[in-house]
Scaffold this motif. Structure first.
Motif, PDB file in Angstrom:
ATOM      1  N   GLN A 129     -38.957 -11.792 -24.532  1.00 52.39           N
ATOM      2  CA  GLN A 129     -37.863 -11.834 -25.617  1.00 52.39           C
ATOM      3  C   GLN A 129     -38.725 -12.417 -26.997  1.00 52.39           C
ATOM      4  O   GLN A 129     -38.202 -12.578 -27.991  1.00 52.39           O
ATOM      5  CB  GLN A 129     -37.083 -13.097 -25.242  1.00 52.39           C
ATOM      6  CG  GLN A 129     -36.290 -12.727 -24.100  1.00 52.39           C
ATOM      7  CD  GLN A 129     -35.351 -11.456 -24.358  1.00 52.39           C
ATOM      8  OE1 GLN A 129     -34.714 -11.075 -25.169  1.00 52.39           O
ATOM      9  NE2 GLN A 129     -35.370 -10.504 -23.239  1.00 52.39           N
ATOM     10  N   LEU A 130     -39.975 -12.409 -26.891  1.00 49.25           N
ATOM     11  CA  LEU A 130     -40.811 -12.496 -28.219  1.00 49.25           C
ATOM     12  C   LEU A 130     -40.451 -11.662 -29.367  1.00 49.25           C
ATOM     13  O   LEU A 130     -40.249 -10.438 -29.611  1.00 49.25           O
ATOM     14  CB  LEU A 130     -42.233 -12.084 -28.021  1.00 49.25           C
ATOM     15  CG  LEU A 130     -43.054 -13.186 -26.807  1.00 49.25           C
ATOM     16  CD1 LEU A 130     -44.599 -12.595 -26.867  1.00 49.25           C
ATOM     17  CD2 LEU A 130     -42.999 -14.674 -27.730  1.00 49.25           C
ATOM     18  N   LEU A 150     -41.649  -4.654 -25.053  1.00 52.78           N
ATOM     19  CA  LEU A 150     -41.145  -5.916 -26.024  1.00 52.78           C
ATOM     20  C   LEU A 150     -40.163  -5.445 -27.251  1.00 52.78           C
ATOM     21  O   LEU A 150     -40.602  -5.256 -28.217  1.00 52.78           O
ATOM     22  CB  LEU A 150     -42.521  -6.488 -26.832  1.00 52.78           C
ATOM     23  CG  LEU A 150     -43.409  -7.244 -25.835  1.00 52.78           C
ATOM     24  CD1 LEU A 150     -44.566  -8.043 -26.624  1.00 52.78           C
ATOM     25  CD2 LEU A 150     -42.678  -8.599 -25.028  1.00 52.78           C
ATOM     26  N   LEU A 151     -38.985  -5.257 -26.786  1.00 50.63           N
ATOM     27  CA  LEU A 151     -38.120  -4.715 -27.417  1.00 50.63           C
ATOM     28  C   LEU A 151     -37.398  -5.520 -28.695  1.00 50.63           C
ATOM     29  O   LEU A 151     -36.582  -4.947 -29.369  1.00 50.63           O
ATOM     30  CB  LEU A 151     -36.824  -4.376 -26.609  1.00 50.63           C
ATOM     31  CG  LEU A 151     -37.037  -3.603 -25.281  1.00 50.63           C
ATOM     32  CD1 LEU A 151     -35.790  -3.245 -24.476  1.00 50.63           C
ATOM     33  CD2 LEU A 151     -37.588  -2.255 -25.665  1.00 50.63           C
ATOM     34  N   HIS A 152     -37.934  -6.705 -28.668  1.00 52.67           N
ATOM     35  CA  HIS A 152     -37.482  -7.688 -29.909  1.00 52.67           C
ATOM     36  C   HIS A 152     -38.523  -7.988 -30.806  1.00 52.67           C
ATOM     37  O   HIS A 152     -38.339  -8.584 -31.804  1.00 52.67           O
ATOM     38  CB  HIS A 152     -36.810  -8.868 -29.292  1.00 52.67           C
ATOM     39  CG  HIS A 152     -35.581  -8.692 -28.356  1.00 52.67           C
ATOM     40  ND1 HIS A 152     -34.359  -8.001 -28.709  1.00 52.67           N
ATOM     41  CD2 HIS A 152     -35.751  -8.575 -27.114  1.00 52.67           C
ATOM     42  CE1 HIS A 152     -33.584  -7.879 -27.947  1.00 52.67           C
ATOM     43  NE2 HIS A 152     -34.425  -8.152 -26.618  1.00 52.67           N
ATOM     44  N   LEU A 153     -39.825  -7.509 -30.725  1.00 48.39           N
ATOM     45  CA  LEU A 153     -40.936  -8.135 -31.292  1.00 48.39           C
ATOM     46  C   LEU A 153     -41.002  -7.501 -32.747  1.00 48.39           C
ATOM     47  O   LEU A 153     -40.784  -6.261 -33.045  1.00 48.39           O
ATOM     48  CB  LEU A 153     -42.316  -7.575 -30.712  1.00 48.39           C
ATOM     49  CG  LEU A 153     -43.645  -7.957 -31.035  1.00 48.39           C
ATOM     50  CD1 LEU A 153     -43.690  -9.448 -30.866  1.00 48.39           C
ATOM     51  CD2 LEU A 153     -44.701  -7.340 -30.629  1.00 48.39           C
ATOM     52  N   LEU A 170     -48.406  -0.250 -29.764  1.00 49.45           N
ATOM     53  CA  LEU A 170     -47.737  -0.880 -30.696  1.00 49.45           C
ATOM     54  C   LEU A 170     -46.859   0.388 -31.367  1.00 49.45           C
ATOM     55  O   LEU A 170     -45.653   0.051 -32.074  1.00 49.45           O
ATOM     56  CB  LEU A 170     -48.580  -1.593 -31.728  1.00 49.45           C
ATOM     57  CG  LEU A 170     -49.259  -2.547 -31.283  1.00 49.45           C
ATOM     58  CD1 LEU A 170     -50.036  -3.306 -32.578  1.00 49.45           C
ATOM     59  CD2 LEU A 170     -48.411  -3.664 -30.515  1.00 49.45           C
ATOM     60  N   ALA A 171     -47.296   1.511 -31.421  1.00 49.36           N
ATOM     61  CA  ALA A 171     -46.536   2.562 -32.184  1.00 49.36           C
ATOM     62  C   ALA A 171     -45.227   2.720 -31.614  1.00 49.36           C
ATOM     63  O   ALA A 171     -44.434   3.490 -32.166  1.00 49.36           O
ATOM     64  CB  ALA A 171     -47.647   3.720 -32.177  1.00 49.36           C
ATOM     65  N   THR A 172     -45.131   2.219 -30.129  1.00 53.69           N
ATOM     66  CA  THR A 172     -43.713   2.733 -29.727  1.00 53.69           C
ATOM     67  C   THR A 172     -42.839   1.359 -29.671  1.00 53.69           C
ATOM     68  O   THR A 172     -41.681   1.457 -29.135  1.00 53.69           O
ATOM     69  CB  THR A 172     -44.105   3.234 -28.263  1.00 53.69           C
ATOM     70  OG1 THR A 172     -44.744   2.473 -27.591  1.00 53.69           O
ATOM     71  CG2 THR A 172     -44.788   4.471 -28.279  1.00 53.69           C
ATOM     72  N   VAL A 173     -43.026   0.460 -30.396  1.00 54.01           N
ATOM     73  CA  VAL A 173     -42.337  -0.795 -30.326  1.00 54.01           C
ATOM     74  C   VAL A 173     -41.537  -0.653 -31.656  1.00 54.01           C
ATOM     75  O   VAL A 173     -42.061  -0.704 -32.839  1.00 54.01           O
ATOM     76  CB  VAL A 173     -43.298  -2.067 -30.393  1.00 54.01           C
ATOM     77  CG1 VAL A 173     -42.220  -3.314 -30.291  1.00 54.01           C
ATOM     78  CG2 VAL A 173     -44.014  -2.334 -29.229  1.00 54.01           C
ATOM     79  N   ALA A 174     -40.440  -0.192 -31.451  1.00 56.26           N
ATOM     80  CA  ALA A 174     -39.461   0.195 -32.448  1.00 56.26           C
ATOM     81  C   ALA A 174     -38.944  -0.878 -33.477  1.00 56.26           C
ATOM     82  O   ALA A 174     -38.622  -0.699 -34.691  1.00 56.26           O
ATOM     83  CB  ALA A 174     -38.335   0.949 -32.002  1.00 56.26           C
ATOM     84  N   THR A 175     -39.176  -2.122 -33.109  1.00 54.80           N
ATOM     85  CA  THR A 175     -38.579  -3.191 -34.017  1.00 54.80           C
ATOM     86  C   THR A 175     -39.677  -3.879 -34.709  1.00 54.80           C
ATOM     87  O   THR A 175     -39.392  -4.629 -35.575  1.00 54.80           O
ATOM     88  CB  THR A 175     -38.064  -4.392 -32.974  1.00 54.80           C
ATOM     89  OG1 THR A 175     -39.081  -4.740 -32.053  1.00 54.80           O
ATOM     90  CG2 THR A 175     -36.750  -3.849 -32.278  1.00 54.80           C
TER      91      THR A 175
END
Length: 237
Positions: A129-130, A150-153, A170-175
């Motif tokens: 939840q980071l 990490l869907l909330h980063l 990191l390029a796929t972490v949409a948030t």
């Protein structure tokens, strides 16, 4: 009777402590598992006044410092864990069990200015939840693929590490809104992937040996602020 332990006094400011790599034993109290504030460090028997004994005491104090920070987070149910400047070479495995009742509520972690060479998939999946992760000032050169979960980063600080390539998970972490990679060894970035990150607002690549092509990536070619160091002047012949 719950287990109890007395805290050790920390060394004076500026005292050098060897890097800490350990598995802290856990004690069980009424409210669950916790880390002892006094820990015997392994090693051969030494004279109480000898350099070996002093070194073991400093290591024990470093362990106690980590334990105190973890226990404070668990007891107060705060949403952050600050283990910066703790001389850690790895993330202590005992922390996972000690914090298992609060991991879902941890939104910010700082492991800045330690001596970490890698980040494990267990760390990422445990603290899922980071919102913010500070890993500045370590020896990291890659990130685990599980970072994509990490869907909330929103912010990650990887400045002053050993990255030679942009950490593509990191390029796929949409948030993600902010990525700090200042003072690494990066020359190329995955432009197309970064341009598709709708939430990204700032990418800091200052003090990296980026290629001339990267310097052309300004708005509106990319939808975020690209922070770069000024180009070195070409020396006159």
């Amino acid at each position: 009777m719950p287990a109890t332990a007395q805290p050790l006094s920390l060394p004076p400011s500026g005292t050098l402590i060897p890097p800490v790599i350990f598995s802290i034993p856990l004690l069980r109290g009424r409210s669950g598992w916790f880390l002892p504030l006094a820990v015997d460090t392994p090693g051969r028997s030494t004279s109480p006044a000898g350099p070996g004994a002093r070194m073991q005491k400093k290591m024990g104090e470093a362990v106690a410092r980590v334990a105190r920070k973890v226990n404070d987070t668990v007891e107060n149910k705060t949403d952050s864990l600050d283990l910066a400047n703790c001389k850690l070479m790895t993330f202590p495995v005992g922390i996972y069990k000690a914090m298992r009742s609060v991991t879902e509520g941890i939104h910010r972690i700082s492991l800045a200015n330690n001596e970490l060479k890698s980040l494990t998939s267990r760390f990422v999946t445990t603290f899922s939840q980071l919102r913010e992760l500070n890993l500045a000032g370590n020896y990291l050169h890659r990130l685990p693929e599980e970072v994509t979960s990490l869907l909330h980063l929103r912010a990650i600080n990887l400045s002053r590490n050993r990255f030679r390539r942009f950490p593509e998970p990191l390029a796929t972490v949409a948030t993600l809104e902010t990525i700090d990679l200042e003072e690494n060894e990066i020359t190329e970035v995955p432009v197309e992937k970064l341009a598709s990150m709708a939430s990204l607002r700032s990418l800091n690549l200052r003090a990296n040996p980026v290629s001339p092509e990267v310097r052309l990536l300004v708005r509106p070619l990319v939808p975020f602020d690209l922070l770069l160091s000024p180009e070195e002047p070409v020396p006159k012949a």
